[in-house]
Structure formats: C-alpha cells, structure tokens
Write a protein that holds these residues in place. Structure first.
Motif, PDB file in Angstrom:
ATOM      1  N   ARG A   1      45.285  16.548  38.948  1.00  0.00           N
ATOM      2  CA  ARG A   1      45.539  16.379  40.387  1.00  0.00           C
ATOM      3  C   ARG A   1      46.602  17.384  40.808  1.00  0.00           C
ATOM      4  NH1 ARG A   1      44.811  10.374  38.973  1.00  0.00           N
ATOM      5  NH2 ARG A   1      43.295   9.585  40.481  1.00  0.00           N
TER       6      ARG A   1
ATOM      7  N   GLU B   1      47.673  18.379  43.613  1.00  0.00           N
ATOM      8  CA  GLU B   1      48.552  18.021  44.739  1.00  0.00           C
ATOM      9  C   GLU B   1      49.797  17.269  44.268  1.00  0.00           C
ATOM     10  OE1 GLU B   1      45.441  17.053  44.411  1.00  0.00           O
ATOM     11  OE2 GLU B   1      45.597  14.929  43.958  1.00  0.00           O
TER      12      GLU B   1
ATOM     13  N   ARG C   1      41.358  19.995  39.904  1.00  0.00           N
ATOM     14  CA  ARG C   1      40.942  19.726  41.277  1.00  0.00           C
ATOM     15  C   ARG C   1      41.830  20.524  42.225  1.00  0.00           C
ATOM     16  NH1 ARG C   1      41.184  13.716  43.400  1.00  0.00           N
ATOM     17  NH2 ARG C   1      43.443  13.962  43.434  1.00  0.00           N
TER      18      ARG C   1
ATOM     19  N   ASP D   1      44.190  18.052  46.948  1.00  0.00           N
ATOM     20  CA  ASP D   1      43.548  16.965  47.690  1.00  0.00           C
ATOM     21  C   ASP D   1      44.591  16.385  48.635  1.00  0.00           C
ATOM     22  OD1 ASP D   1      41.920  14.965  48.605  1.00  0.00           O
ATOM     23  OD2 ASP D   1      42.144  13.688  46.848  1.00  0.00           O
TER      24      ASP D   1
ATOM     25  N   ASP E   1      46.358   9.066  51.416  1.00  0.00           N
ATOM     26  CA  ASP E   1      47.350   8.550  50.473  1.00  0.00           C
ATOM     27  C   ASP E   1      48.180   9.656  49.829  1.00  0.00           C
ATOM     28  OD1 ASP E   1      44.714   9.064  49.433  1.00  0.00           O
ATOM     29  OD2 ASP E   1      45.397   8.370  47.482  1.00  0.00           O
ATOM     30  N   LYS E   2      47.770  10.935  49.974  1.00  0.00           N
ATOM     31  CA  LYS E   2      48.516  12.032  49.343  1.00  0.00           C
ATOM     32  C   LYS E   2      48.793  13.145  50.362  1.00  0.00           C
ATOM     33  CE  LYS E   2      45.123  12.325  46.385  1.00  0.00           C
ATOM     34  NZ  LYS E   2      44.237  11.176  46.140  1.00  0.00           N
TER      35      LYS E   2
ATOM     36  N   MET F   1      33.772  16.885  43.840  1.00  0.00           N
ATOM     37  CA  MET F   1      34.006  15.460  43.649  1.00  0.00           C
ATOM     38  C   MET F   1      33.109  14.699  44.607  1.00  0.00           C
ATOM     39  SD  MET F   1      37.979  14.776  42.949  1.00  0.00           S
ATOM     40  CE  MET F   1      37.638  13.107  42.410  1.00  0.00           C
TER      41      MET F   1
ATOM     42  N   GLY G   1      34.654  10.270  42.064  1.00  0.00           N
ATOM     43  CA  GLY G   1      35.965   9.632  42.247  1.00  0.00           C
ATOM     44  C   GLY G   1      35.719   8.227  42.770  1.00  0.00           C
TER      45      GLY G   1
ATOM     46  N   ASP H   1      38.043   6.529  45.752  1.00  0.00           N
ATOM     47  CA  ASP H   1      37.679   6.797  47.142  1.00  0.00           C
ATOM     48  C   ASP H   1      36.250   6.372  47.444  1.00  0.00           C
ATOM     49  OD1 ASP H   1      39.890   7.793  48.639  1.00  0.00           O
ATOM     50  OD2 ASP H   1      39.902   9.535  47.318  1.00  0.00           O
TER      51      ASP H   1
ATOM     52  N   ARG I   1      42.235   1.847  50.716  1.00  0.00           N
ATOM     53  CA  ARG I   1      42.681   1.568  49.355  1.00  0.00           C
ATOM     54  C   ARG I   1      44.176   1.277  49.268  1.00  0.00           C
ATOM     55  NH1 ARG I   1      41.850   7.412  46.306  1.00  0.00           N
ATOM     56  NH2 ARG I   1      43.494   6.816  44.876  1.00  0.00           N
TER      57      ARG I   1
ATOM     58  N   GLY J   1      37.566   8.195  38.493  1.00  0.00           N
ATOM     59  CA  GLY J   1      38.333   7.137  39.166  1.00  0.00           C
ATOM     60  C   GLY J   1      38.829   6.130  38.140  1.00  0.00           C
TER      61      GLY J   1
END
Ligand code: PEP
Ligand code: MG
Length: 555
Positions: free
Chosen positions: A286, A288, A322, A325, A329-330, A409, A432, A435, A445, A483
C-alpha cells in the motif's frame, strides 16, 4: 450443556483448568460529599491522571496494536468532555466516586446505543472507570488473576490493558462471554496468537478449577471433555507446534495445487517479518501508507528509495505494488484537496491519480527505476478501477514506462461484473474484498453502525468473486485476493474454490491459512464454495461452508 459456542479467533486449540477473572468493583453509593467540591474535584483529577499515566506506561511496554489501543484508552481517561461531566456532578454535591461512576456510565450508554464497532468500545470505558474507582478507594484495580499455574482465563470481557500484557506462558486460552469479532480482545488475541473464543455467553456457567477444551477453529468450549478428547487435543497441539517449528512451505492445496501466499505490507521495514513467516512475495504494497502525513507529493527519489528497499527484501519474488490509493479512508492531502460529501464515492483511487496525472507518472517513473535497479518480479496495479476504459488507460500507461506486468484492483461491483472485459486489458486482477464488500453492501467500512453489513462472507460478495475467478480462468490470467477476507482460514478455501490463484494477507495470518489450504483439495474447495454460495446471508454462508468442510477443517 457441555459444548458452549462462541466466535473463535484463529485456529488454535488448548486445554486447561478454568480461572475466572474477578468480578468488577461494586458500584459506589450515591452520597453527598463530606469534604466539599474543591477537594472532590482534586481527588478525581489525581485519580484520572494517575490512571492515564499508568495506561500510557503499559502502552509503552506493550508495543504493536496493543500500544495504540492503550494509548487511546489513556486519552479517553483524560477526555475533556468526560471530565466536564465528572465536574458537573461534583458541583452538584456528589462524591468523586459517584461522579466518576455516573459520568462514565452515561458515556457508555451512548456508545452502546450507537452499536457496532463503537458499541464494542464500551468495555474500554468500564475498564477505565474501574481503574479510577480503585485508585479513589485505594484498592488494587481488578485485573487478570495470577494463580501460579497455567490456566484458561474466563472473563466477561477483557480490558485492552489486560489483554495487552497477558502472560502467554500462563494463559493457555481466553474465553469471554461478551465481545464480538471486532472487539479489542479479539484484535489483540489475533495479533498475539492467543487461543480465544469471544461472545460465548454460556461461559458464565464455567467454574474455577473445571477442565475445559477451547477450540477456536470449531468456535466451541467443551466443558466436560473425556480423557480421549483431551488426548486428541494434545495431539493437535503437538502437530501445530511441530508445523510452526518447520520452515514454512509454499502455499498449496492437499492435492498439490499451488496457491501463492503473499503479504500485505505498508512499509518496507515490515518485509523481514513477512519473509520469516514464509510469505512467497508481496500481494499488496500500500504505497499511500508511506505518504499519509505528507502535505506535498513525494519526490521520485524518495519513492525510488522506498521501492528499492522493498524489492531488495523480496529478491526474485513477486512484489505487487499498488499505485497511490488516495481518498475516503486514506486521504492524501496532495491528491484529495476538494471537499466531497461522499468521499467513498468520489475522486479516489485511480480517479484521483488520473486527475493529477503528473503524480501518477512520477510514481510509475520511480517504480520503473526501482525495478531496473533490483532483481525481483515487480507487478504494478491501480486501485479502485471501475471501467474497462480505466483498465486500458492504466495498463497502457504502465507499459509506456517499461513496467512489464500491469493489473487492476477489482473493488467495485462494476469491474467485477465485467471482469472478462477488464481482464482482456490487464495482466492480472487483485480483488480488494474490503472495498468490494463496502460497495456491494452499500455500507461505509468506517461506520460502526453498519459494521454488520461489512462481511465478506456475504453470498453477494462471493458471487462477484466467482465472476472474477471464472473470467481469470477462461483467459488464463491470475486472480489474487488482497482484502482481509484472505486471512480467514475457511474463507480462504472458499476464495480458492471461487477461482482465486493467490492470497495476500497480514503476515501473522499466513500460518493458519497455509494449514487450512493444505487440508483441502481443489474439489473440496469448489464444493465448500458452492455450499457458501447457496446461503441467504453471511452467517448462513459461514455455517454452510463449515458444515461442508467438516471434518477436515476442524482437524
Ligand atoms: C481492499 O479494499 O480490500 C484493499 C485490499 O484495499 P484497502 O483495504 O487498502 O482499501
Ligand atoms: Mg481498497
């Protein structure tokens, strides 16, 4: 009743004698203060401050997820709103004891009314209130017993402060009557690998000194095990210990079908632990997470250094990175600057990258340079891809930079339903399910009140996974899962039965998933998946899969 049911955490099994956790301190009487409001306020302040300091000390000693939980508790203890509530009761003439008890109880009721994730935080408040009361009364805070021999701890619920510091040499297993699979007890038990069963309401009937078998895989406590059952458990424990000591083998089903077991990582520093646990590569890096607090987009040099560190740790292995993203949430300040009422449905993932194509191009440049400087097998993928056109856009762009394996994804129903056309343009898909569940079930979520909808076992989510798995098989393209669902040992078998060719998860979950796959053939996995698909809801799918997997799964 000799078999009690609850929600098992992990796949462990243990046997031992029960020691119950002491009951909570009795609630104080509502009394008028004899020493006046100023003195009561000072007592309350001192007690709260010393409890917060002690929780902070425990946080420092604990590390990991426990640290965050305990730090959060220390902050709750000193929450100004709560302090105002305590003060206002003292101003009305009550004692510090009553004021603390009543103010915390009010806060607890509010959390419980919200339910879901927040409701499960209610136990944290009780624990803090008990600690403050104990301090005010000058008695020891209630906590984990220490009988001087290994034992099965039975409690209503454990406070995070207790779970974090459990002596794993002494506590063979943990059974709670309250709490659910997302309670702190469950989260910390999972992280520490404690054999645990939560939400076992009937465990109130267990008595001190009673011998029990706690089977997390089966989700049961056997309150009256026979000699033969205890011997069988001892064999299972010995087999698990021997397996844990052996070097981890690559993931495979019982018939030899390979299923790569990969790691989800957020920073290169976590690579060594993943390798030690037998990760065959990385299924989701990840990116990010590296830049969550940055106000500016990272430079190519900064990124290249991080990617080289990661790729070097997984030399000659597959590493799926990835692209950033950002959103929901991020959020990343440099990619999401506009206010959106519904950020989960907004300019996020590949949409946000495309809107700032210079940042996307810089990241691809850094990745291509890191790839050229190392010997691992770099795959790149775009987050939150919704359409065939987006797929074609991203994969063409990645190839422009010389990146040889480019995929997407699958996190929204649209791309799952058109998976065959999406995969016609991509080298691979990675589902994923966090999501994908959120968007299939229309349930944020992050929102505790709809947490019960956020269950990847839901047959609607499983059907979408099957759509992608079948398309991958037809086109000969890999389909991974990255996920949280891949970390559930039984769901992992179902996902493979639906066509997943690799599974990526938190490294701590690898051993149990590896063991679970090895207990089933591909035919088993397909049969278990079919059983789950026939259910009406997530709980039904879980039960149907468990029944179809018996007896192999609980062995
Ligand atoms: C997912 O959505 O399942 C996923 C793996 O991505 P993230 O959890 O980072 O959104
Ligand atoms: Mg996602």
């Amino acid at each position: 009743m000799s078999i009690l049911r609850g929600v098992g955490i992990g796949q462990g099994v243990a046997t031992g004698t029960v020691v119950r956790m002491a009951e909570a301190l009795p609630a104080p009487e509502k009394q008028t203060s004899a020493i006046g409001a100023d003195a009561e306020r000072a007592r309350a302040r001192e007690a709260v401050a010393s409890v917060a300091a002690e929780l902070q000390q425990r946080a420092d000693a604990a590390g990991g997820a426990a640290r965050e939980v305990l730090e959060a508790q220390a902050m709750i203890a000193e929450d100004p709103t709560l302090q105002d509530e305590v003060d206002s009761r003292i101003d009305e003439g009550s004692t510090a004891e009553w004021a603390v008890h009543d103010a915390f109880a009010g806060f607890r009721a509010t959390l419980e009314a919200v339910g879901g994730y927040l409701g499960e935080r209610a136990a944290d408040l009780d624990d803090i209130a008990q600690r403050v009361l104990a301090r005010l009364r000058g008695v020891p805070a209630p906590g984990v017993p220490d009988p001087g021999h290994p034992f099965v701890l039975v409690a209503r619920d454990l406070a995070p402060a207790d779970t974090a510091l459990l002596n794993l040499e002494q506590v063979l297993a943990l059974v709670t009557t309250d709490g659910g699979p997302t309670s702190h007890t469950a989260i910390l038990a999972r992280e520490k690998g404690i054999v645990a069963l939560v939400g076992a309401a009937d465990a109130v009937t267990l008595a001190d000194g009673q011998t029990v078998v706690v089977d997390a895989a089966a989700g049961t406590v056997n309150a009256a095990p026979t000699e033969a059952e205890i011997a069988a458990v001892a064999e299972r424990i010995a087999a698990r210990t021997a397996e844990d000591a052996a070097p981890p083998a690559p993931g495979a089903l019982a018939d030899g079908t390979p299923v790569s077991l990969l790691a989800n990582l957020g920073k290169p520093a976590d690579a060594a632990d993943a390798v030690a646990r037998g990760a065959e590569g990385v299924g989701l890096f990840r990116t990010e997470f590296l830049f969550l607090s940055s106000a500016q987009a990272p430079t190519i040099e900064q990124q290249r250094a991080a990617y080289i560190e990661l790729l070097t740790a997984f030399e000659r292995k597959k590493v799926v990175v990835r692209l950033l993203d950002a959103g929901a949430d991020k959020p990343l300040a440099f990619l999401n600057d506009a206010h959106e009422d519904n950020p989960a449905l907004g300019l996020r993932g590949l949409r946000a990258l495309r809107a700032s194509e210079d940042i996307l191009r810089e990241q691809l440049t850094a990745l291509a340079e890191a790839d050229a400087a190392t010997a691992s097998d770099l795959w790149v993928m775009a987050p939150m891809v919704t359409t065939v056109e987006e797929t074609a856009y991203f994969t063409a762009l990645a190839k422009e930079y010389g990146l040889k394996t480019a995929g997407v994804m699958v996190e929204v129903p649209a791309s799952a339903l058109l998976a065959d056309r999406v995969l016609a343009h991509a080298d691979f898909a990675s589902i994923g399910t966090n999501d994908l569940t959120q968007y299939t079930m229309a349930a944020d979520r992050l929102l505790g009140s709809v947490a019960s909808f956020q269950d990847p076992w839901h047959p609607a989510v499983l059907r979408l996974v099957r759509e992608v798995g079948s398309a991958g098989a037809r086109l000969g393209k890999p389909v991974g899962i990255c996920g949280e669902s891949a970390a559930d040992p039984l769901l992992a078998v179902v996902l493979v039965g639906l066509g997943a060719t690799s599974l990526s998860m938190a490294p701590s979950a690898l051993a149990d998933v590896r063991r679970s796959l090895a207990a089933h053939t591909l035919d088993d996995a397909r049969r278990i998946a079919d059983a789950a698909l026939t259910a009406d809801d997530a709980a039904g799918a879980r039960d149907a899969a468990r029944d179809a997997a018996e007896p192999s799964f609980s062995q």
